[in-house]
Scaffold this motif. Structure first.
Motif, PDB file in Angstrom:
ATOM      1  N   GLN A 176       0.830  -1.209   0.000  1.00 43.56           N
ATOM      2  CA  GLN A 176       0.000   0.000   0.000  1.00 43.56           C
ATOM      3  C   GLN A 176       0.864   1.258   0.000  1.00 43.56           C
ATOM      4  OE1 GLN A 176      -3.196   0.155  -0.404  1.00 43.56           O
ATOM      5  NE2 GLN A 176      -3.355   2.383  -0.155  1.00 43.56           N
ATOM      6  N   MET A 177       1.925   1.229   0.800  1.00 44.82           N
ATOM      7  CA  MET A 177       2.845   2.383   0.852  1.00 44.82           C
ATOM      8  C   MET A 177       3.508   2.591  -0.499  1.00 44.82           C
ATOM      9  SD  MET A 177       2.733   3.720   3.900  1.00 44.82           S
ATOM     10  CE  MET A 177       4.275   4.628   4.057  1.00 44.82           C
ATOM     11  N   GLU A 178       3.914   1.494  -1.129  1.00 40.35           N
ATOM     12  CA  GLU A 178       4.562   1.597  -2.440  1.00 40.35           C
ATOM     13  C   GLU A 178       3.575   2.133  -3.479  1.00 40.35           C
ATOM     14  OE1 GLU A 178       7.552   1.317  -5.296  1.00 40.35           O
ATOM     15  OE2 GLU A 178       7.635   1.204  -3.099  1.00 40.35           O
ATOM     16  N   LYS A 179       2.335   1.692  -3.393  1.00 40.78           N
ATOM     17  CA  LYS A 179       1.307   2.166  -4.329  1.00 40.78           C
ATOM     18  C   LYS A 179       1.072   3.661  -4.152  1.00 40.78           C
ATOM     19  CE  LYS A 179      -3.545   1.434  -5.580  1.00 40.78           C
ATOM     20  NZ  LYS A 179      -4.783   0.667  -5.254  1.00 40.78           N
ATOM     21  N   GLU A 180       0.981   4.100  -2.896  1.00 43.02           N
ATOM     22  CA  GLU A 180       0.767   5.527  -2.627  1.00 43.02           C
ATOM     23  C   GLU A 180       1.965   6.351  -3.084  1.00 43.02           C
ATOM     24  OE1 GLU A 180      -0.071   5.765   1.513  1.00 43.02           O
ATOM     25  OE2 GLU A 180      -2.075   4.867   1.348  1.00 43.02           O
ATOM     26  N   ARG A 181       3.187   5.836  -2.879  1.00 40.36           N
ATOM     27  CA  ARG A 181       4.384   6.558  -3.326  1.00 40.36           C
ATOM     28  C   ARG A 181       4.382   6.727  -4.845  1.00 40.36           C
ATOM     29  NH1 ARG A 181       8.882   5.623  -5.730  1.00 40.36           N
ATOM     30  NH2 ARG A 181       8.435   3.398  -5.912  1.00 40.36           N
ATOM     31  N   LYS A 182       4.028   5.668  -5.544  1.00 44.25           N
ATOM     32  CA  LYS A 182       3.980   5.729  -7.008  1.00 44.25           C
ATOM     33  C   LYS A 182       2.907   6.713  -7.483  1.00 44.25           C
ATOM     34  CE  LYS A 182       3.987   2.693 -11.063  1.00 44.25           C
ATOM     35  NZ  LYS A 182       3.151   3.569 -11.881  1.00 44.25           N
ATOM     36  N   GLU A 183       1.770   6.699  -6.785  1.00 43.34           N
ATOM     37  CA  GLU A 183       0.712   7.641  -7.150  1.00 43.34           C
ATOM     38  C   GLU A 183       1.170   9.076  -6.946  1.00 43.34           C
ATOM     39  OE1 GLU A 183      -2.554   6.441  -4.763  1.00 43.34           O
ATOM     40  OE2 GLU A 183      -3.203   4.829  -6.131  1.00 43.34           O
ATOM     41  N   ARG A 184       1.916   9.338  -5.849  1.00 45.93           N
ATOM     42  CA  ARG A 184       2.435  10.689  -5.605  1.00 45.93           C
ATOM     43  C   ARG A 184       3.435  11.088  -6.687  1.00 45.93           C
ATOM     44  NH1 ARG A 184       2.555   8.858  -0.210  1.00 45.93           N
ATOM     45  NH2 ARG A 184       4.812   8.466  -0.382  1.00 45.93           N
ATOM     46  N   GLU A 185       4.297  10.130  -7.047  1.00 45.58           N
ATOM     47  CA  GLU A 185       5.286  10.426  -8.094  1.00 45.58           C
ATOM     48  C   GLU A 185       4.598  10.722  -9.429  1.00 45.58           C
ATOM     49  OE1 GLU A 185       7.956   7.163  -8.245  1.00 45.58           O
ATOM     50  OE2 GLU A 185       9.096   7.771  -6.465  1.00 45.58           O
ATOM     51  N   ASP A 186       3.573   9.903  -9.756  1.00 44.06           N
ATOM     52  CA  ASP A 186       2.849  10.132 -11.004  1.00 44.06           C
ATOM     53  C   ASP A 186       2.146  11.488 -10.994  1.00 44.06           C
ATOM     54  OD1 ASP A 186       3.679   7.680 -11.861  1.00 44.06           O
ATOM     55  OD2 ASP A 186       1.786   6.638 -11.413  1.00 44.06           O
ATOM     56  N   ALA A 187       1.576  11.848  -9.841  1.00 36.85           N
ATOM     57  CA  ALA A 187       0.908  13.151  -9.738  1.00 36.85           C
ATOM     58  C   ALA A 187       1.900  14.291  -9.874  1.00 36.85           C
ATOM     59  CB  ALA A 187       0.162  13.234  -8.399  1.00 36.85           C
ATOM     60  N   GLU A 188       3.053  14.135  -9.249  1.00 33.34           N
ATOM     61  CA  GLU A 188       4.087  15.177  -9.337  1.00 33.34           C
ATOM     62  C   GLU A 188       4.594  15.311 -10.768  1.00 33.34           C
ATOM     63  OE1 GLU A 188       6.677  18.165  -8.073  1.00 33.34           O
ATOM     64  OE2 GLU A 188       4.913  17.253  -7.137  1.00 33.34           O
ATOM     65  N   LEU A 189       4.792  14.188 -11.451  1.00 31.18           N
ATOM     66  CA  LEU A 189       5.254  14.224 -12.832  1.00 31.18           C
ATOM     67  C   LEU A 189       4.218  14.894 -13.733  1.00 31.18           C
ATOM     68  CD1 LEU A 189       7.353  13.406 -14.946  1.00 31.18           C
ATOM     69  CD2 LEU A 189       6.210  11.177 -15.112  1.00 31.18           C
ATOM     70  N   THR A 190       2.946  14.588 -13.494  1.00 30.58           N
ATOM     71  CA  THR A 190       1.880  15.211 -14.281  1.00 30.58           C
ATOM     72  C   THR A 190       1.863  16.717 -14.048  1.00 30.58           C
ATOM     73  OG1 THR A 190       0.548  13.194 -14.152  1.00 30.58           O
ATOM     74  CG2 THR A 190      -0.618  15.238 -14.669  1.00 30.58           C
ATOM     75  N   ARG A 191       2.018  17.139 -12.778  1.00 29.39           N
ATOM     76  CA  ARG A 191       2.035  18.572 -12.474  1.00 29.39           C
ATOM     77  C   ARG A 191       3.207  19.279 -13.154  1.00 29.39           C
ATOM     78  NH1 ARG A 191       4.528  21.994  -9.533  1.00 29.39           N
ATOM     79  NH2 ARG A 191       5.926  20.411  -8.694  1.00 29.39           N
ATOM     80  N   MET A 192       4.394  18.637 -13.143  1.00 26.06           N
ATOM     81  CA  MET A 192       5.576  19.235 -13.786  1.00 26.06           C
ATOM     82  C   MET A 192       5.365  19.371 -15.298  1.00 26.06           C
ATOM     83  SD  MET A 192       8.591  17.252 -11.689  1.00 26.06           S
ATOM     84  CE  MET A 192       9.865  17.878 -12.803  1.00 26.06           C
TER      85      MET A 192
END
Length: 218
Positions: A176-192
């Motif tokens: 679950q932690m790994e999934k949330e980390r990946k989701e945060r990274e994907d969101a950050e990449l989308t924002r950039m």
């Protein structure tokens, strides 16, 4: 003088014998025809099977035994090995020392009593101390020893089950932690990428404005 002709004698016994044989053959043929008719009209009956009630009882008994836990099977073996005097002593000890109602156990088998103790959480998986104490008091030290071994085994199994459950929980938490980390990274990449696109649009507008200003008037 006329010569008399001797008439042949008729053998009545032979004639009667022939008639009897004909009748017997006719009767045999009639019985054979009747048998053929029965074979056609009455199909062969299937072999008889055991009574349904008996079969169901046997199946239910086998199923019931197979569904017992190893601990409950041990209860059953102990119950069947106790003498009448030991059963009476068992009831007395439970009534006087462990506050078990007399009405509950005065007509119950030891196996039923053991299950009652489980229902009241006085014994159970990994917790057979009371039953071991009772068996030692009844002089059944061998059964008490077997119960101690079963209790130790159950305790080990419970610990192993708890460890496996904890390990599974840890793995699920990690996933679950790994999934949330990946989701945060994907969101950050989308924002950039959106920021870059926005800046690129602004730059394109500035360049277009500069070109318009630099164009000489007609």
């Amino acid at each position: 003088m006329e010569e008399q002709v001797e008439k042949p004698k008729v053998d009545n016994k032979a004639e009667s014998s022939e008639t009897t044989k004909e009748q017997q053959r006719a009767e045999s043929n009639r019985q054979l025809e009747e048998l053929k008719d029965q074979d056609v009209k009455e199909p062969p009956q299937p072999p008889s099977s055991p009574p349904l009630a008996s079969s169901l009882t046997t199946m239910a008994s086998a199923q019931s035994d197979s569904e017992l836990s190893p601990r409950n099977k041990l209860y059953l073996k102990i119950s069947e090995s106790l003498s009448e005097d030991q059963v009476k002593s068992l009831r007395t000890m439970l009534i006087t020392d462990h506050n078990i109602g007399k009405g509950k156990i005065e007509t119950s088998t030891p196996h039923e009593i053991f299950n009652m103790l489980e229902d009241e959480h006085k014994i159970g998986e990994g917790n057979l101390g009371l039953l071991i104490e009772l068996l030692n008091a009844l002089g059944e030290t061998q059964w008490a020893k077997e119960l101690e071994e079963e209790e130790n085994k159950q305790s080990e199994d419970m610990e192993k089950t708890q460890e496996e459950a904890q390990q599974k929980t840890d793995e699920e938490h990690k996933e679950q932690m790994e999934k949330e980390r990946k989701e945060r990274e994907d969101a950050e990449l989308t924002r950039m990428m959106l920021d870059i696109q926005q800046k690129q649009d602004e730059l394109d507008r500035d360049v277009l404005a500069m070109l318009r200003k630099a164009r000489p008037p007609n």
